[in-house]
Design a protein around this motif. Structure first.
Motif, PDB file in Angstrom:
ATOM      1  N   ASP A  18      37.858  35.540  21.153  1.00  0.00           N
ATOM      2  CA  ASP A  18      36.673  35.005  20.499  1.00  0.00           C
ATOM      3  C   ASP A  18      37.074  33.835  19.618  1.00  0.00           C
ATOM      4  O   ASP A  18      38.056  33.898  18.890  1.00  0.00           O
ATOM      5  N   HIS A  19      36.289  32.782  19.672  1.00  0.00           N
ATOM      6  CA  HIS A  19      36.577  31.606  18.860  1.00  0.00           C
ATOM      7  C   HIS A  19      35.390  31.325  17.965  1.00  0.00           C
ATOM      8  O   HIS A  19      34.393  32.027  17.992  1.00  0.00           O
ATOM      9  N   GLY A  20      35.498  30.299  17.174  1.00  0.00           N
ATOM     10  CA  GLY A  20      34.417  29.933  16.274  1.00  0.00           C
ATOM     11  C   GLY A  20      34.685  30.455  14.876  1.00  0.00           C
ATOM     12  O   GLY A  20      35.803  30.834  14.527  1.00  0.00           O
ATOM     13  N   SER A  21      33.642  30.473  14.087  1.00  0.00           N
ATOM     14  CA  SER A  21      33.752  30.950  12.709  1.00  0.00           C
ATOM     15  C   SER A  21      34.119  32.428  12.695  1.00  0.00           C
ATOM     16  O   SER A  21      33.741  33.174  13.606  1.00  0.00           O
ATOM     17  N   PRO A  22      34.837  32.872  11.660  1.00  0.00           N
ATOM     18  CA  PRO A  22      35.202  34.292  11.573  1.00  0.00           C
ATOM     19  C   PRO A  22      33.960  35.182  11.623  1.00  0.00           C
ATOM     20  O   PRO A  22      33.013  34.998  10.855  1.00  0.00           O
ATOM     21  N   HIS A  23      33.975  36.122  12.554  1.00  0.00           N
ATOM     22  CA  HIS A  23      32.828  37.001  12.757  1.00  0.00           C
ATOM     23  C   HIS A  23      33.285  38.338  13.331  1.00  0.00           C
ATOM     24  O   HIS A  23      34.438  38.497  13.702  1.00  0.00           O
ATOM     25  N   PHE A  24      32.364  39.265  13.390  1.00  0.00           N
ATOM     26  CA  PHE A  24      32.626  40.564  14.009  1.00  0.00           C
ATOM     27  C   PHE A  24      31.405  40.975  14.811  1.00  0.00           C
ATOM     28  O   PHE A  24      30.329  40.386  14.688  1.00  0.00           O
ATOM     29  N   HIS A  25      31.601  41.980  15.634  1.00  0.00           N
ATOM     30  CA  HIS A  25      30.528  42.519  16.467  1.00  0.00           C
ATOM     31  C   HIS A  25      30.217  43.925  15.976  1.00  0.00           C
ATOM     32  O   HIS A  25      31.133  44.701  15.682  1.00  0.00           O
ATOM     33  N   ARG A  27      27.887  47.382  16.987  1.00  0.00           N
ATOM     34  CA  ARG A  27      27.112  48.037  18.043  1.00  0.00           C
ATOM     35  C   ARG A  27      26.573  49.352  17.499  1.00  0.00           C
ATOM     36  O   ARG A  27      27.306  50.126  16.865  1.00  0.00           O
ATOM     37  N   TYR A  28      25.300  49.582  17.746  1.00  0.00           N
ATOM     38  CA  TYR A  28      24.650  50.824  17.336  1.00  0.00           C
ATOM     39  C   TYR A  28      23.747  51.244  18.485  1.00  0.00           C
ATOM     40  O   TYR A  28      22.698  50.633  18.719  1.00  0.00           O
ATOM     41  N   GLY A  29      24.190  52.249  19.255  1.00  0.00           N
ATOM     42  CA  GLY A  29      23.444  52.634  20.451  1.00  0.00           C
ATOM     43  C   GLY A  29      23.390  51.467  21.418  1.00  0.00           C
ATOM     44  O   GLY A  29      24.400  50.843  21.717  1.00  0.00           O
ATOM     45  N   GLU A  30      22.195  51.106  21.843  1.00  0.00           N
ATOM     46  CA  GLU A  30      22.034  49.987  22.773  1.00  0.00           C
ATOM     47  C   GLU A  30      21.888  48.643  22.055  1.00  0.00           C
ATOM     48  O   GLU A  30      21.792  47.603  22.690  1.00  0.00           O
ATOM     49  N   HIS A  31      21.908  48.653  20.740  1.00  0.00           N
ATOM     50  CA  HIS A  31      21.746  47.443  19.940  1.00  0.00           C
ATOM     51  C   HIS A  31      23.110  46.808  19.656  1.00  0.00           C
ATOM     52  O   HIS A  31      24.067  47.504  19.357  1.00  0.00           O
ATOM     53  N   LYS A  32      23.148  45.480  19.738  1.00  0.00           N
ATOM     54  CA  LYS A  32      24.390  44.747  19.482  1.00  0.00           C
ATOM     55  C   LYS A  32      24.073  43.548  18.601  1.00  0.00           C
ATOM     56  O   LYS A  32      23.015  42.926  18.727  1.00  0.00           O
ATOM     57  N   ALA A  33      25.022  43.214  17.728  1.00  0.00           N
ATOM     58  CA  ALA A  33      24.866  42.044  16.867  1.00  0.00           C
ATOM     59  C   ALA A  33      26.226  41.403  16.635  1.00  0.00           C
ATOM     60  O   ALA A  33      27.246  42.081  16.623  1.00  0.00           O
ATOM     61  N   LYS A  34      26.194  40.104  16.460  1.00  0.00           N
ATOM     62  CA  LYS A  34      27.385  39.329  16.120  1.00  0.00           C
ATOM     63  C   LYS A  34      27.085  38.697  14.765  1.00  0.00           C
ATOM     64  O   LYS A  34      26.060  38.014  14.608  1.00  0.00           O
ATOM     65  N   MET A  35      27.967  38.951  13.765  1.00  0.00           N
ATOM     66  CA  MET A  35      27.686  38.539  12.396  1.00  0.00           C
ATOM     67  C   MET A  35      28.858  37.782  11.793  1.00  0.00           C
ATOM     68  O   MET A  35      30.020  38.130  12.022  1.00  0.00           O
ATOM     69  N   LEU A  36      28.545  36.756  10.993  1.00  0.00           N
ATOM     70  CA  LEU A  36      29.578  36.018  10.272  1.00  0.00           C
ATOM     71  C   LEU A  36      30.184  36.898   9.189  1.00  0.00           C
ATOM     72  O   LEU A  36      29.464  37.616   8.487  1.00  0.00           O
ATOM     73  N   ILE A  37      31.489  36.846   9.045  1.00  0.00           N
ATOM     74  CA  ILE A  37      32.169  37.661   8.042  1.00  0.00           C
ATOM     75  C   ILE A  37      31.797  37.208   6.632  1.00  0.00           C
ATOM     76  O   ILE A  37      31.456  38.023   5.782  1.00  0.00           O
ATOM     77  N   GLU A  38      31.877  35.931   6.366  1.00  0.00           N
ATOM     78  CA  GLU A  38      31.720  35.449   4.991  1.00  0.00           C
ATOM     79  C   GLU A  38      30.312  35.571   4.439  1.00  0.00           C
ATOM     80  O   GLU A  38      30.126  35.830   3.261  1.00  0.00           O
ATOM     81  N   THR A  39      29.284  35.390   5.283  1.00  0.00           N
ATOM     82  CA  THR A  39      27.906  35.387   4.780  1.00  0.00           C
ATOM     83  C   THR A  39      27.069  36.559   5.268  1.00  0.00           C
ATOM     84  O   THR A  39      26.012  36.829   4.714  1.00  0.00           O
ATOM     85  N   GLY A  40      27.495  37.189   6.344  1.00  0.00           N
ATOM     86  CA  GLY A  40      26.699  38.256   6.941  1.00  0.00           C
ATOM     87  C   GLY A  40      25.576  37.735   7.814  1.00  0.00           C
ATOM     88  O   GLY A  40      24.782  38.511   8.342  1.00  0.00           O
ATOM     89  N   ALA A  41      25.503  36.416   7.986  1.00  0.00           N
ATOM     90  CA  ALA A  41      24.447  35.829   8.813  1.00  0.00           C
ATOM     91  C   ALA A  41      24.564  36.337  10.247  1.00  0.00           C
ATOM     92  O   ALA A  41      25.663  36.492  10.782  1.00  0.00           O
ATOM     93  N   LEU A  42      23.429  36.579  10.845  1.00  0.00           N
ATOM     94  CA  LEU A  42      23.361  37.046  12.220  1.00  0.00           C
ATOM     95  C   LEU A  42      23.522  35.850  13.157  1.00  0.00           C
ATOM     96  O   LEU A  42      22.755  34.886  13.065  1.00  0.00           O
ATOM     97  N   ILE A  43      24.520  35.893  14.023  1.00  0.00           N
ATOM     98  CA  ILE A  43      24.756  34.821  14.989  1.00  0.00           C
ATOM     99  C   ILE A  43      23.945  35.081  16.251  1.00  0.00           C
ATOM    100  O   ILE A  43      23.342  34.173  16.808  1.00  0.00           O
TER     101      ILE A  43
END
Length: 86
Positions: A18-25, A27-43
């Motif tokens: 994975d590249h780009g700004s520092p982030h994490f993924h 997963r909760y059940g069938e829901h998935k999100a990619k979020m920035l580490i520093e701000t918590g913004a949803l990518i």
């Protein structure tokens, strides 16, 4: 896909290629999100409101740890797990 943490049915991961700004993924059940580490913004994706709140609380508690693990994963170094939210 290294698993970083797991709590309340939520799985937090980072990907080696994975590249780009520092982030994490998250997963909760069938829901998935990619979020920035520093701000918590949803990518991309979305989580139910309660799961999103729990992930945000965990992110704030472990911001420094997340940045360290991000660098370890990007450098393909061994990394540890981050404590779950309790």
């Amino acid at each position: 896909m290294p698993e970083i943490s797991r709590f309340f049915g939520i799985i937090i991961t980072m990907y080696y290629n994975d590249h780009g700004s520092p982030h994490f993924h998250a997963r909760y059940g069938e829901h998935k999100a990619k979020m920035l580490i520093e701000t918590g913004a949803l990518i991309e994706g979305a989580l139910p409101r309660r799961a999103h709140s729990l992930v945000e609380e965990w992110r704030l508690e472990h911001l420094g740890d997340l940045l360290v693990v991000w660098q370890q994963v990007m450098d393909r170094q061994p990394h540890g797990k981050i404590e779950p939210l309790e």
